[in-house]
Design a protein around this motif. Structure first.
Motif, PDB file in Angstrom:
ATOM      1  N   PHE A  82     -35.246  -1.913 -22.008  1.00 50.86           N
ATOM      2  CA  PHE A  82     -34.203  -0.881 -21.467  1.00 50.86           C
ATOM      3  C   PHE A  82     -33.477  -0.906 -20.634  1.00 50.86           C
ATOM      4  N   ASP A  83     -34.141  -0.979 -19.163  1.00 52.07           N
ATOM      5  CA  ASP A  83     -33.140  -1.924 -18.037  1.00 52.07           C
ATOM      6  C   ASP A  83     -31.052  -2.055 -18.329  1.00 52.07           C
ATOM      7  N   ASP A  84     -31.811  -3.226 -19.453  1.00 61.11           N
ATOM      8  CA  ASP A  84     -30.619  -4.281 -19.600  1.00 61.11           C
ATOM      9  C   ASP A  84     -30.003  -3.120 -20.316  1.00 61.11           C
ATOM     10  N   THR A  85     -30.163  -2.554 -21.632  1.00 62.07           N
ATOM     11  CA  THR A  85     -29.329  -2.079 -22.644  1.00 62.07           C
ATOM     12  C   THR A  85     -28.865  -0.460 -21.915  1.00 62.07           C
ATOM     13  N   SER A  86     -29.591  -0.408 -20.910  1.00 62.78           N
ATOM     14  CA  SER A  86     -29.157   1.356 -20.392  1.00 62.78           C
ATOM     15  C   SER A  86     -27.720   0.329 -19.998  1.00 62.78           C
ATOM     16  N   ALA A  87     -27.671  -0.893 -18.591  1.00 62.52           N
ATOM     17  CA  ALA A  87     -26.560  -1.276 -17.873  1.00 62.52           C
ATOM     18  C   ALA A  87     -25.445  -1.604 -19.851  1.00 62.52           C
ATOM     19  N   ARG A  88     -25.841  -1.865 -19.825  1.00 64.11           N
ATOM     20  CA  ARG A  88     -24.884  -2.483 -21.479  1.00 64.11           C
ATOM     21  C   ARG A  88     -24.065  -1.233 -21.983  1.00 64.11           C
ATOM     22  N   TYR A  89     -25.201  -0.193 -21.880  1.00 62.09           N
ATOM     23  CA  TYR A  89     -24.675   0.859 -23.375  1.00 62.09           C
ATOM     24  C   TYR A  89     -23.408   1.596 -21.345  1.00 62.09           C
ATOM     25  N   ARG A  90     -23.594   1.935 -20.209  1.00 59.63           N
ATOM     26  CA  ARG A  90     -22.672   2.116 -19.057  1.00 59.63           C
ATOM     27  C   ARG A  90     -21.622   1.374 -19.333  1.00 59.63           C
ATOM     28  N   LEU A  91     -21.306   0.427 -20.107  1.00 68.62           N
ATOM     29  CA  LEU A  91     -19.919  -0.570 -19.601  1.00 68.62           C
ATOM     30  C   LEU A  91     -19.520  -1.094 -21.178  1.00 68.62           C
ATOM     31  N   GLY A  92     -20.384   0.162 -21.991  1.00 72.75           N
ATOM     32  CA  GLY A  92     -19.581   0.364 -23.795  1.00 72.75           C
ATOM     33  C   GLY A  92     -19.845  -0.817 -24.634  1.00 72.75           C
ATOM     34  N   ALA A  93     -20.937  -1.973 -23.545  1.00 71.90           N
ATOM     35  CA  ALA A  93     -21.291  -2.490 -25.177  1.00 71.90           C
ATOM     36  C   ALA A  93     -21.598  -2.518 -25.653  1.00 71.90           C
ATOM     37  N   LEU A  94     -23.064  -1.229 -25.512  1.00 69.07           N
ATOM     38  CA  LEU A  94     -23.613  -1.157 -26.244  1.00 69.07           C
ATOM     39  C   LEU A  94     -23.362   0.861 -27.217  1.00 69.07           C
TER      40      LEU A  94
END
Length: 510
Positions: free
Chosen positions: A423-435
């Motif tokens: 979840f932490d990794d996914t949240s970080a990638r979402y904040r970067l616009g990657a997911l």
């Protein structure tokens, strides 16, 4: 004295001295002593779970106030409040006090003489004696006297009856102890369960929010033609299923809180606030009493043992009733046909007498009563054996549960930490616009579901630890004074001296 009389007297004295041999001795039957409680050997410790490894201390003594090992002042206060205010405990305690008084009354009435004072004043009219004329006679009678009566306990019937009642008082003593321990265990279990359910509700509410957000996003994407109708229905179904689980959790949580309030002597509307599950620390060391000591530490086994002694004494009573009974009676006082005569030396009256009775024919009732007492004793022996076997099973089950709880909790903890990392990794990638945000929601849902499993296994470990402490019983106490109290009760002690362990004042009698 004739030879036959001396022989009869010797036989009677021998029977009187051997009254205890009229029935079984009441000793508990020998029980198997297993090398270990369960089908598998006891490990020395559990696997580590959430950073805690529980040690099984073989041969240790039971812990009297084991709930304090959870290191929660709030939990300690709840248990103390329950032990003080429980109406069930109060009723059991009063019943025990009544049983002690009944024992005191029976001992006093059966082994000591009875003395009564009486007075009588009557006005009488008697028919005339024909030879003396037609007149009737009117006269007064005034009598005052003391009457004494005593039955010799030649064959121990009274002593054995008192011993049986004393043993039954002991049954209630151990039952009260068991009730106290059960109440404490129930309060601890209810507190843990309520805290766990509260945590599950919080996590489930977050899952409901995530599922509803996902259903709304899927509905907007369906309107734009980006997903199929089946995808929309699937999202709506998932949201409804998660929402449907929440009311049942809340109902279970409220039911547990209401039960906890009643356990501590409150009304349900005054239920205590929940403790955070993280504030309850699992005890790192748990005692494992050896099987031979378990027979002395468990109050249910002690109660079964006391019932065994009562049944053995009942056999002796039924046997003693088949032998002779000797009673003495005496009275002294003043009487007369007028007060002056009744109070003068001429009005002195007295009597003394003895009676001896020997049952000869009662239609087989006495023999049948003895056979019934023997059958009851045999049944009590079997009940004692079953109580011991059930205690062994109880300990074996709780030991196995703790080992498996630790294994399950460790796996659930690893799964929850892994899911949180995703979840932490996914949240970080979402904040970067990657997911997309849907990926973040999906990973959080997986994490929250893993959290639910971890909460459940944490609760199971805490409650099963409480069950094991409960299964160990109380530290055994020295029964020397208690045994002396039994002897005192059997010979007619009635003053209830606490220093001598009189059962009338609460010391168990063995």
């Amino acid at each position: 004295m004739p030879r036959q009389a001396r022989t009869a007297l010797a036989v009677s004295l021998a029977c009187a001295l051997a009254a205890c041999s009229f029935g079984p001795n009441g000793d508990a039957p020998a029980m198997p002593q297993p090398a270990h409680y369960g089908a598998e050997a006891l490990p020395t410790q559990t696997v580590p779970a959430q950073g805690v490894t529980q040690q099984f201390v073989a041969g240790a003594k039971p812990v009297p106030e084991w709930w304090k090992l959870y290191r929660s002042d709030v939990l300690n206060a709840l248990v103390d409040e329950g032990l003080r205010n429980s109406p069930t405990l109060a009723a059991t305690d009063h019943s025990l006090a009544a049983a002690r008084e009944q024992l005191r009354a029976q001992v006093g009435s059966s082994l000591l003489p009875t003395i009564d004072a009486g007075g009588q004043a009557t006005r009488n009219r008697a028919l005339a004696i024909p030879e003396a004329g037609p007149n009737t006679f009117l006269y007064n009678v005034f009598v005052g006297q003391l009457q004494a009566h005593y039955t010799f306990d030649l064959f121990g019937a009274a002593r054995l009856a008192n011993a049986a009642l004393a043993a039954r008082v002991n049954v209630q003593v151990y039952q009260l102890d068991a009730a106290r321990r059960a109440l404490a265990a129930n309060i601890v279990t209810a507190t843990i369960t309520s805290a766990a359910l509260h945590a599950q509700i919080d996590t489930t509410e977050r899952l409901v929010t995530l599922a509803n957000d996902q259903a709304r996003d899927t509905a907007r994407r369906y309107e734009l033609g980006a997903v199929s109708h089946a995808d929309l229905l699937s999202a709506q179904q998932n949201a409804a299923s998660v929402s449907a689980s929440l009311p049942a959790l809340k109902q279970q949580w409220l039911t547990t809180r209401h039960a906890l309030a009643v356990l501590i002597g409150r009304t349900p509307d005054a239920a205590p606030d929940d403790i955070a599950l993280a504030q309850l620390h699992v005890p790192e060391q748990v005692p494992v009493v050896v099987p031979s000591e378990l027979l002395r530490s468990r109050p249910d086994i002690q109660a079964a043992d006391a019932g065994l002694k009562a049944a053995a004494a009942d056999v002796g009573v039924a046997t003693a009733q088949m032998f002779p009974s000797l009673s003495l009676s005496a009275s002294m006082g003043q009487g007369g046909f007028s007060w002056p005569v009744a109070l003068s030396g001429a009005g002195a009256i007295w009597s003394i007498g003895a009676s001896l009775s020997q049952p000869l024919f009662h239609g087989g009732a006495l023999l049948a009563q003895r056979r019934a007492a023997l059958e009851t004793y045999d049944a009590t022996v079997s009940q004692y054996k079953q109580t011991v076997l059930a205690a062994f099973q109880n300990v074996a089950d709780t030991l196995a549960a703790l080992e498996h709880d630790a294994q399950s909790l460790d796996a659930a903890n690893v799964a929850a930490r892994s899911a949180q990392g995703v979840f932490d990794d996914t949240s970080a990638r979402y904040r970067l616009g990657a997911l997309p945000v849907a990926s973040t929601r999906s990973s959080e849902q997986q994490w929250r579901n893993a959290q639910l499993d971890e909460i459940r296994y944490t609760s199971a470990r805490l409650t099963d630890t409480a069950a094991l402490f409960q299964a160990m019983g109380n530290p055994p106490v020295d029964q020397t004074d208690a045994a002396s109290a039994a002897a005192s009760a059997s010979v007619g002690t009635t003053n209830g001296d606490p220093a001598n362990g009189d059962p009338a004042n609460g010391a168990p009698v063995n």
